[in-house]
Write an enzyme that holds these catalytic residues in place. Structure first.
Site, PDB file in Angstrom:
ATOM      1  N   HIS A   1     -29.242 -22.839 -15.084  1.00  0.00           N
ATOM      2  CA  HIS A   1     -30.066 -22.029 -14.190  1.00  0.00           C
ATOM      3  C   HIS A   1     -29.409 -20.687 -13.939  1.00  0.00           C
ATOM      4  O   HIS A   1     -28.212 -20.608 -13.635  1.00  0.00           O
ATOM      5  CB  HIS A   1     -30.290 -22.738 -12.855  1.00  0.00           C
ATOM      6  CG  HIS A   1     -31.094 -21.927 -11.880  1.00  0.00           C
ATOM      7  ND1 HIS A   1     -32.416 -21.580 -12.129  1.00  0.00           N
ATOM      8  CD2 HIS A   1     -30.773 -21.354 -10.686  1.00  0.00           C
ATOM      9  CE1 HIS A   1     -32.872 -20.858 -11.124  1.00  0.00           C
ATOM     10  NE2 HIS A   1     -31.899 -20.702 -10.247  1.00  0.00           N
ATOM     11  N   SER A   2     -30.196 -19.604 -14.064  1.00  0.00           N
ATOM     12  CA  SER A   2     -29.753 -18.237 -13.799  1.00  0.00           C
ATOM     13  C   SER A   2     -28.544 -17.915 -14.684  1.00  0.00           C
ATOM     14  O   SER A   2     -28.648 -17.978 -15.898  1.00  0.00           O
ATOM     15  CB  SER A   2     -29.443 -18.098 -12.301  1.00  0.00           C
ATOM     16  OG  SER A   2     -29.395 -16.751 -11.905  1.00  0.00           O
ATOM     17  N   MET A   3     -27.375 -17.584 -14.112  1.00  0.00           N
ATOM     18  CA  MET A   3     -26.207 -17.346 -14.952  1.00  0.00           C
ATOM     19  C   MET A   3     -25.942 -18.540 -15.856  1.00  0.00           C
ATOM     20  O   MET A   3     -25.544 -18.385 -17.021  1.00  0.00           O
ATOM     21  CB  MET A   3     -24.973 -17.064 -14.090  1.00  0.00           C
ATOM     22  CG  MET A   3     -23.707 -16.814 -14.906  1.00  0.00           C
ATOM     23  SD  MET A   3     -22.209 -16.590 -13.917  1.00  0.00           S
ATOM     24  CE  MET A   3     -21.682 -18.295 -13.749  1.00  0.00           C
TER      25      MET A   3
END
Length: 254
Positions: A91-93
């Site tokens: 998720h995300s990074m």
């Protein structure tokens, strides 16, 4: 925790599981973010989470300075168990770290990772020149408020706030300076892109661009919610991550 590597934390150990889902946290996040996710998995799937250096049980270790270092450490840990089918969820990074980890694993000739689930992140990274300067506290706090996900009680405690901001500053610097290789060999694993329909930092078109990184199957799912939409849709996300490809092909993509 994994007996062989501090990089992996196992939530509800299940050595006999035929498959595993390995989760990669967002900037400032840690393996404990995914602790309760194991409750939503059947007996044939084990849940593990990558623990980045510098947090929780690895607090004494130095933070990583680049995406390459982070992915290399995760890839080495994941390559130790090639007997089980492995699904990566970032998720995300964490989506970028999972992607770079998969690239390293496939380049080394491994094929046990069959699916990459990328959540809440565009494929191409931030456009423009690399800004090598770390972010200040005000910038970090504004971004965190925009995205959500960090408990206010943590930020209200001066000692915890300083520690958390140092971790997030490092992670944001890592992401701000990350640029995917435009000439990278496409991966062969299936890619599933996921996002919230009200994410303030990434739109659906940017998430759909993940299709270009694979020669395998690709699908896109859009959920109600902001950048941290996933906290309200854990069961659905794990169903998507673990459903066999032959069954997923009959499900409509968003």
């Amino acid at each position: 925790m994994s007996k062989t590597s501090s990089w992996l934390v196992t939530h509800r150990r299940n050595p006999s599981a035929e498959r595993r889902v390995v989760c990669f946290p967002h900037a400032g996040g840690s393996a404990s973010f995914f602790r309760t996710w194991a409750e939503h998995l059947g007996p044939d799937v084990e849940l593990q989470a990558v623990q980045y250096p510098g947090r929780e049980n690895r607090l004494a270790e130095p933070l990583m300075a680049s995406m390459g270092e982070l992915a290399a450490g995760a890839a080495e840990a994941l390559s130790a168990d090639r007997r089980r089918e492995t699904i990566l969820f970032g998720h995300s990074m964490g989506a970028a770290v999972a992607y770079e980890t998969l690239r390293l694993l496939e380049a080394a000739g491994t094929s046990h990772v069959t699916r990459l689930c990328v959540s809440g992140r565009e494929m191409a990274g931030f456009p423009g020149p690399v800004d090598s300067g770390p972010r200040g506290d005000a910038d970090l706090l504004a971004t965190m408020a925009d995205l959500g996900g960090t408990r206010s009680a943590v930020l209200d405690d001066p000692d915890l706030r300083a520690m958390v901001l140092d971790i997030i500053r490092n992670d944001y610097h890592l992401i701000d300076t990350y640029r995917p290789d435009p000439e990278a060999t496409p991966v062969s694993a299936e890619v599933v892109a996921l996002t919230g329909d009200r994410d303030p930092r990434v739109d659906v078109a940017q998430v759909r661009a993940w299709e270009s990184v694979t020669t395998g199957a690709f699908s896109l799912r859009v959920f109600p919610g902001d950048h941290f939409y996933l906290t309200s849709h854990v069961r659905s996300l794990l169903d998507i991550a673990t459903t066999r490809q032959r069954d997923r092909l009959s499900a409509p993509a968003s």
